[in-house]
Enzyme design. Sequence first.
Site, PDB file in Angstrom:
ATOM      1  N   LYS A  36     -42.970 -32.801   8.480  1.00 51.24           N
ATOM      2  CA  LYS A  36     -44.293 -32.915   9.117  1.00 51.24           C
ATOM      3  C   LYS A  36     -44.638 -34.384   9.307  1.00 51.24           C
ATOM      4  O   LYS A  36     -44.696 -35.157   8.345  1.00 51.24           O
ATOM      5  CB  LYS A  36     -45.364 -32.247   8.250  1.00 51.24           C
ATOM      6  N   ASP A  63     -48.044 -33.099  13.494  1.00 45.04           N
ATOM      7  CA  ASP A  63     -49.366 -32.700  12.998  1.00 45.04           C
ATOM      8  C   ASP A  63     -50.419 -33.691  13.487  1.00 45.04           C
ATOM      9  O   ASP A  63     -50.928 -34.501  12.723  1.00 45.04           O
ATOM     10  CB  ASP A  63     -49.303 -32.660  11.459  1.00 45.04           C
ATOM     11  N   LYS A  65     -53.173 -32.634  15.429  1.00 40.89           N
ATOM     12  CA  LYS A  65     -54.464 -31.915  15.527  1.00 40.89           C
ATOM     13  C   LYS A  65     -55.277 -32.348  16.735  1.00 40.89           C
ATOM     14  O   LYS A  65     -56.387 -32.878  16.604  1.00 40.89           O
ATOM     15  CB  LYS A  65     -55.283 -32.120  14.244  1.00 40.89           C
ATOM     16  N   ASP A  68     -59.817 -32.244  22.302  1.00 41.25           N
ATOM     17  CA  ASP A  68     -60.304 -33.060  23.428  1.00 41.25           C
ATOM     18  C   ASP A  68     -60.602 -32.101  24.573  1.00 41.25           C
ATOM     19  O   ASP A  68     -60.613 -30.880  24.371  1.00 41.25           O
ATOM     20  CB  ASP A  68     -59.211 -34.086  23.797  1.00 41.25           C
ATOM     21  N   THR A 127     -59.771 -27.914   5.232  1.00 40.40           N
ATOM     22  CA  THR A 127     -60.097 -27.495   3.861  1.00 40.40           C
ATOM     23  C   THR A 127     -60.925 -28.553   3.132  1.00 40.40           C
ATOM     24  O   THR A 127     -61.452 -28.280   2.054  1.00 40.40           O
ATOM     25  CB  THR A 127     -58.821 -27.190   3.057  1.00 40.40           C
ATOM     26  N   ARG A 218     -45.941 -34.079  -2.112  1.00 40.22           N
ATOM     27  CA  ARG A 218     -45.767 -34.772  -3.389  1.00 40.22           C
ATOM     28  C   ARG A 218     -44.956 -34.040  -4.448  1.00 40.22           C
ATOM     29  O   ARG A 218     -44.224 -34.698  -5.202  1.00 40.22           O
ATOM     30  CB  ARG A 218     -47.144 -35.194  -3.931  1.00 40.22           C
TER      31      ARG A 218
HETATM   32  O1  C5P Z   1     -48.446 -33.762  -1.113  1.00 37.80           O
HETATM   33  P1  C5P Z   1     -49.000 -32.431  -0.702  1.00 37.80           P
HETATM   34  O2  C5P Z   1     -48.070 -31.281  -0.975  1.00 37.80           O
HETATM   35  O3  C5P Z   1     -50.395 -32.196  -1.213  1.00 37.80           O
HETATM   36  O4  C5P Z   1     -49.096 -32.550   0.892  1.00 37.80           O
HETATM   37  C1  C5P Z   1     -49.709 -31.570   1.671  1.00 37.80           C
HETATM   38  C2  C5P Z   1     -49.722 -32.004   3.097  1.00 37.80           C
HETATM   39  O5  C5P Z   1     -50.479 -31.043   3.839  1.00 37.80           O
HETATM   40  C3  C5P Z   1     -50.374 -33.347   3.355  1.00 37.80           C
HETATM   41  O6  C5P Z   1     -49.730 -33.920   4.514  1.00 37.80           O
HETATM   42  C4  C5P Z   1     -51.800 -32.987   3.682  1.00 37.80           C
HETATM   43  O7  C5P Z   1     -52.428 -33.918   4.509  1.00 37.80           O
HETATM   44  C5  C5P Z   1     -51.610 -31.678   4.427  1.00 37.80           C
HETATM   45  N1  C5P Z   1     -52.765 -30.812   4.419  1.00 37.80           N
HETATM   46  C6  C5P Z   1     -53.378 -30.389   3.255  1.00 37.80           C
HETATM   47  N2  C5P Z   1     -54.451 -29.561   3.307  1.00 37.80           N
HETATM   48  C7  C5P Z   1     -54.906 -29.159   4.478  1.00 37.80           C
HETATM   49  C8  C5P Z   1     -54.304 -29.548   5.661  1.00 37.80           C
HETATM   50  C9  C5P Z   1     -53.219 -30.389   5.593  1.00 37.80           C
HETATM   51  O8  C5P Z   1     -52.947 -30.747   2.170  1.00 37.80           O
HETATM   52  N3  C5P Z   1     -55.903 -28.330   4.520  1.00 37.80           N
END
Ligand code: C5P
Length: 244
Positions: A36, A63, A65, A68, A127, A218
Amino acid sequence: MTEAARQKLIFALDVDSFAEAEHWVKLLHAKVGLFKVGKQLFTRCGPEVVHMIRGEGGEVFLDLKYHDIPNTVAMASVEAMRLGARICNVHALGGREMMEAAVAQVRTEVAATGATPPLLLAVTILTSSTDVTLREIGIDRPISEMVPRLAKLARDAGMGGVVASPQEIALIRAACGPDFAIVTPGVRPAEASVDDQKRIMTPGAAIAAGADYLVIGRPIARAADPVAAAEAIVAEMAGALASR
Ligand code: C5P
């Protein structure tokens, strides 16, 4: 099931340099289904980073998003497809006409060129938003009502699925049926740190709940052995897929 599970795992390439992105892609391209690329990395590195991932044999979820006027989002979606993105997304709050325009323009381009159409996703309500966030911008309906409502609007406009938190999967499945992709971040293996994620689910639970793709960053990037962490997540997903 392992290969099917691998294809459903999306690694969040949340880094700010081309070299770091390249490091992760070389390390993980055989272990995950897609990478992503979000606003930070794309703004820093541009289309080059997408070309690099595809050159290494990886697939891309772009990603960005989009939100527009319909024509702008439609043309941007076509450019994402031309770049080779397998998944790209827009904000459902941009409305039916905007989403329909994106779907139609991508279809026109596919018919003209034979290109592979990307999976077009809609983001319902971020979220990070709360009911208060919505009230401040004049939306008086609660998030629990807005999420399925926007998911249905996206499906009716021809979008292929939504990005949603794991807790929203059941609600969206009920509203949109089985042939609508649900992509969920907020996934944490039982032993991993929660980080800043608030409402989490394990990979197995998210797949069992009906998620089509999991976005995980992560728990893999910060693991002592990222390859082993990715393999363990895929194994857990495969187990859940087998009994779904
Ligand atoms: O490191 P982690 O597993 O938390 O990464 C989740 C990814 O999904 C990040 O790129 C974060 O920006 C994205 N994301 C999220 N929650 C959302 C939408 C996107 O954690 N509601």
